[in-house]
Design an enzyme around this catalytic site. Structure first.
Site, mmCIF file in Angstrom:
data_model
loop_
_atom_site.group_PDB
_atom_site.id
_atom_site.type_symbol
_atom_site.label_atom_id
_atom_site.label_comp_id
_atom_site.label_asym_id
_atom_site.label_seq_id
_atom_site.Cartn_x
_atom_site.Cartn_y
_atom_site.Cartn_z
ATOM 1 C CB CYS A 1 -21.685 15.235 14.030
ATOM 2 S SG CYS A 1 -23.422 14.799 13.758
ATOM 3 C CE LYS B 1 -24.654 15.903 6.508
ATOM 4 N NZ LYS B 1 -24.968 16.757 7.684
HETATM 5 O O1 RRO Z 1 -25.917 15.698 10.050
HETATM 6 C C1 RRO Z 1 -26.137 16.319 11.110
HETATM 7 O O2 RRO Z 1 -27.057 16.012 11.891
HETATM 8 C C2 RRO Z 1 -25.298 17.447 11.524
HETATM 9 C C3 RRO Z 1 -23.918 17.421 11.501
HETATM 10 BR BR1 RRO Z 1 -22.926 15.992 10.800
HETATM 11 C C4 RRO Z 1 -23.176 18.532 12.001
HETATM 12 O O3 RRO Z 1 -21.949 18.575 12.029
HETATM 13 N N1 RRO Z 1 -23.902 19.578 12.502
HETATM 14 C C5 RRO Z 1 -25.245 19.589 12.521
HETATM 15 O O4 RRO Z 1 -25.839 20.573 13.001
HETATM 16 N N2 RRO Z 1 -25.926 18.517 12.016
#
Ligand code: RRO
Length: 311
Positions: free
Chosen positions: A131, A45
């Site tokens: 993100c 993650k």
């Molecule tokens: O954590 C998120 O909301 C998230 C991230 Br960091 C990302 O790069 N892509 C996404 O769809 N959700």
């Protein structure tokens, strides 16, 4: 014998399939499960410097043609993932894993990367420039000036193998402009694509996730044509030293095959892994191998990037 082994950033992997960041990668237990599946490797993650709880729930929803999420970058913090990766370097010295990271500001991104640079970590690093879900923070890679500045600063001190996770682009001029910037830097890979940002899914006159009044990143079947276009657009434009990871809309071996045909050296599975679990790796591996066997391809280099055009 059909092999789906691959190389990325100078490292070898016996399977070109792996998880996409965000899925099966929040904890050591999840990461170990991906590691011990048939997947070639895992990515963590996306880590920030410190632990983050993320956005309020419900913040992820499976929908018939994919998924919508506004997780808001929940993660255990850099030290957690880095410690686990360093542990694996002792116990599994012959395998390579991927650390995803980004700061909540450019300064924090540099602080994180300096810590990774100073550590003994010897795997791959993916800087998440895409993100879509932190309220008030735009996707970095949609701002070309900021992206170039960050990369310029990063490569003044960072020497480990680094790639970037990109949002989808939707205009040929943007492919040209983005590729011209990326080609200035010693990137090992670009990963196309993150979720399509800020979609809206409605059920019974109501949104299906709580944060941002229901707006969230779209993944799954919806996004394959956009993902393939981005993989191929960057495959056509980037210098050969910058490899492509293909992510988006991989439900079947045929989808993985198409990503590789468009130029991907590695293929990541997000929504399908979330919906189906680790068994997806085995199924998609077998489906991909069956397609290759039928076509007489023995290894992925036999067809990687060889998409045919019409005259
Ligand atoms: O954590 C998120 O909301 C998230 C991230 Br960091 C990302 O790069 N892509 C996404 O769809 N959700």
């Amino acid at each position: 014998m059909v092999s789906i082994a691959t190389r990325l950033g100078g490292f070898s992997f016996d399977n070109c399939l792996m998880n996409a960041a965000g899925v099966w990668c929040m904890t050591k237990e999840e990461l170990a499960a991906v590691k011990d599946s048939v997947a070639g490797t895992f990515v963590t993650k996306t880590a920030t410097l410190d632990y983050r709880a993320g956005n309020p729930e419900p913040r992820y929803q499976n929908v018939p043609l994919g998924s919508i999420n506004s997780m808001g970058l929940p993660n255990q913090g850099l030290a957690y993932y880095l410690d686990y990766l360093l542990e694996l370097q002792e116990t599994e010295p012959n395998r390579t894993f991927v650390l995803s990271l980004v700061g909540m500001s450019p300064d924090e991104t540099h602080e994180i990367l300096r810590r990774v640079e100073a550590s003994d970590f010897n795997g791959l690093i993916e800087l998440n420039l895409s993100c879509p879900n932190v309220p008030g923070k735009p996707q970095i890679a949609y701002d070309f000036e900021t992206t170039e500045t960050i990369l310029h600063e990063v490569f003044s001190y960072f020497t480990k193998p680094l790639g970037i996770k990109l949002p989808p682009y939707f205009d040929i001029v943007h492919f040209d402009q983005a590729a011209a910037i990326f080609n200035k830097f010693p990137l090992k890979f670009v990963n196309c694509v993150n979720s399509i940002g800020n979609g809206l899914y409605i059920e019974d006159e109501q949104v299906v996730i709580k944060p941002k009044n229901g707006f969230g990143g779209i993944g799954g079947e919806y996004i394959k044509p956009t993902a393939l276009a981005n993989v191929h657009a960057f495959y056509q434009r980037l210098k050969p030293e910058i490899q492509i990871i293909g992510t988006g809309g991989v439900l079947t071996g045929r989808d993985a095959f198409e990503h590789i045909l468009c130029g991907a050296s590695m293929v990541q599975i997000g929504t399908t892994l979330q919906k189906e679990g680790l068994a997806a790796f085995e199924r998609i591996t077998e489906e991909l191998q069956a397609i290759m066997a039928e076509k007489g391809y023995e290894k992925i280099e036999d067809f990687r990037g060889k998409l045919r055009y019409m005259d």
